[in-house]
Design an enzyme around this catalytic site. Structure first.
Site, mmCIF file in Angstrom:
data_model
loop_
_atom_site.group_PDB
_atom_site.id
_atom_site.type_symbol
_atom_site.label_atom_id
_atom_site.label_comp_id
_atom_site.label_asym_id
_atom_site.label_seq_id
_atom_site.Cartn_x
_atom_site.Cartn_y
_atom_site.Cartn_z
ATOM 1 N N TYR A 127 48.435 -30.483 -2.507
ATOM 2 C CA TYR A 127 48.071 -31.211 -1.515
ATOM 3 C C TYR A 127 47.504 -30.525 -0.197
ATOM 4 O O TYR A 127 48.058 -29.375 -0.175
ATOM 5 C CB TYR A 127 48.631 -32.303 -1.036
ATOM 6 C CG TYR A 127 49.888 -32.098 -0.119
ATOM 7 C CD1 TYR A 127 50.931 -31.393 -0.655
ATOM 8 C CD2 TYR A 127 49.867 -32.557 1.086
ATOM 9 C CE1 TYR A 127 52.241 -31.242 0.164
ATOM 10 C CE2 TYR A 127 50.959 -32.236 1.876
ATOM 11 C CZ TYR A 127 52.165 -31.355 1.532
ATOM 12 O OH TYR A 127 52.892 -31.074 2.346
ATOM 13 N N LEU A 152 55.394 -21.793 3.587
ATOM 14 C CA LEU A 152 54.148 -22.161 3.492
ATOM 15 C C LEU A 152 53.010 -21.456 4.525
ATOM 16 O O LEU A 152 53.814 -21.480 5.702
ATOM 17 C CB LEU A 152 53.927 -23.511 3.398
ATOM 18 C CG LEU A 152 52.445 -24.041 3.327
ATOM 19 C CD1 LEU A 152 52.073 -24.211 1.874
ATOM 20 C CD2 LEU A 152 51.894 -25.168 4.033
ATOM 21 N N ARG A 210 43.704 -22.469 0.741
ATOM 22 C CA ARG A 210 44.895 -22.381 0.259
ATOM 23 C C ARG A 210 44.959 -23.318 -0.759
ATOM 24 O O ARG A 210 45.747 -23.145 -1.670
ATOM 25 C CB ARG A 210 45.681 -22.871 1.484
ATOM 26 C CG ARG A 210 46.998 -22.908 1.305
ATOM 27 C CD ARG A 210 48.101 -23.134 2.391
ATOM 28 N NE ARG A 210 47.951 -24.540 3.147
ATOM 29 C CZ ARG A 210 48.327 -24.857 4.058
ATOM 30 N NH1 ARG A 210 48.774 -24.049 5.051
ATOM 31 N NH2 ARG A 210 47.939 -26.246 4.643
ATOM 32 N N GLU A 248 61.491 -21.354 7.593
ATOM 33 C CA GLU A 248 60.176 -22.677 7.970
ATOM 34 C C GLU A 248 61.006 -23.878 8.331
ATOM 35 O O GLU A 248 62.270 -23.735 8.413
ATOM 36 C CB GLU A 248 59.031 -22.459 7.297
ATOM 37 C CG GLU A 248 59.343 -23.214 5.754
ATOM 38 C CD GLU A 248 57.948 -23.132 5.194
ATOM 39 O OE1 GLU A 248 56.884 -23.445 5.491
ATOM 40 O OE2 GLU A 248 58.056 -23.328 3.887
ATOM 41 N N LYS A 305 51.526 -25.266 -1.806
ATOM 42 C CA LYS A 305 51.652 -26.618 -1.218
ATOM 43 C C LYS A 305 51.631 -27.863 -2.222
ATOM 44 O O LYS A 305 50.541 -28.419 -2.451
ATOM 45 C CB LYS A 305 50.378 -26.963 -0.049
ATOM 46 C CG LYS A 305 50.781 -27.983 0.907
ATOM 47 C CD LYS A 305 49.918 -27.718 2.095
ATOM 48 C CE LYS A 305 50.083 -28.970 2.993
ATOM 49 N NZ LYS A 305 51.460 -29.042 3.679
#
Ligand code: PDD
Length: 283
Positions: A32, A202, A51, A178, A146
């Protein structure tokens, strides 16, 4: 009006449906993207789709069939919704088939897109800063993709929410990776630091934009992970993301970060990021 696209059909969001045997429901077998529109322009659409295509190559997901191309479809949905400041959600799944771990050959992917008005974070939160907690990064090892497999992110973000915090910073082997839906930056000994690109994070579109503006501002910076000990004595801390933008973190695990207010480097980057968004989405 909030709109949805599912495999060729555009409807109001509440009328959109998917097949119960879609592999994304059963295996989270999909990717996504979340893209923000400002004043009728999608911000950094190219990097978001790059990406997604890297994820498609890594997971062997085929390009969806869209007669005029994916970019044109996303722009069309935004246009038809009539909402200039919006949140575009794009989900590509491996498609529909009777449940089996190994997918059958020649699957047709499912493409789902939704577009609705953005629900921006209150301005006061940006001014005053947010609270965050820390937790072990219990996610899998391919965090650079992702994928829709977000159950760990959801659980940890909910933990933060219940603790009255905006985000949960994650750590692996003593290093901050993260956060559950954002990247993390800290100012430590006057240097702006963030985790380097790797399978542990990510690689955020906002992260890249913030590094770009930091370079333009001539700020000392290093893409080098920092430890929990370092973050506990950071002068400044903030998180970045498409919907989060640049959010100062002023309390971490109940203790003030620096003097407990958004720091000067964070403020400069907040402002510079907004200028960048304005300049790229103007006119
Ligand atoms: N999340 N890290 C994680 C784990 C994320 O889920 C996100 C974004 C980011 C920031 O990436 P970007 O700057 O490209 O938005 C970092 C989206 C917004 C979400 O899941 O809603």
């Amino acid at each position: 009006m909030p709109l949805a696209y599912v495999n060729g059909t555009i409807t109001p969001i509440e009328r959109a449906t998917v097949n119960v045997e879609d592999r994304c429901l059963q295996f989270a077998d999909g990717l996504y993207e979340v893209i923000r529109a400002y004043g009728g322009r999608l911000f950094r659409l190219g990097p978001h789709l790059d990406r997604m295509r890297q994820g498609m190559a890594a997971l062997d997901l085929p390009e969806p069939r869209t007669p005029a191309g994916l970019e044109a479809l996303l722009e069309e949905l935004r246009e038809r919704s009539g909402e200039p400041d919006g949140q575009l959600y794009v989900q590509l799944t491996r498609g529909t088939a009777p449940r089996s771990h190994v997918p059958p050959p020649d699957m047709e992917p499912t493409l789902i897109v939704t577009y609705r008005a953005a629900a921006p974070v209150p301005e006061e939160r940006y001014r005053e800063g947010a609270r965050a907690i820390t937790h072990a990064d219990v996610r899998w090892q391919w965090c650079h993709l992702k994928t829709t497999a977000l159950v760990a992110n959801v659980a940890l973000r909910t933990l933060a929410h219940r603790a009255g915090a905006y985000e949960c910073l994650l750590h692996r082997d003593g290093l901050v990776t993260e956060a559950t839906s954002s990247n993390v930056f800290a100012v430590i000994d006057g240097v702006l630091r963030t985790s380097p690109r790797s399978e542990r994070i990510l690689s955020g579109v906002t992260r890249a934009a913030v590094l770009e503006v930091a370079e333009r501002l001539g700020l000392p910076r290093r893409e080098e992970a920092f430890s929990l000990e370092e973050v506990s004595r950071a002068e400044e801390l903030f998180v970045t993301g498409t919907m989060t933008e640049v959010m100062p973190v002023v309390v971490l695990d109940g203790r003030p970060v620096g003097d407990g207010r958004p720091g000067p480097i964070t403020r400069r980057l907040q402002e510079a990021y907004r200028d960048l968004v304005r300049s790229e989405t103007a006119g």
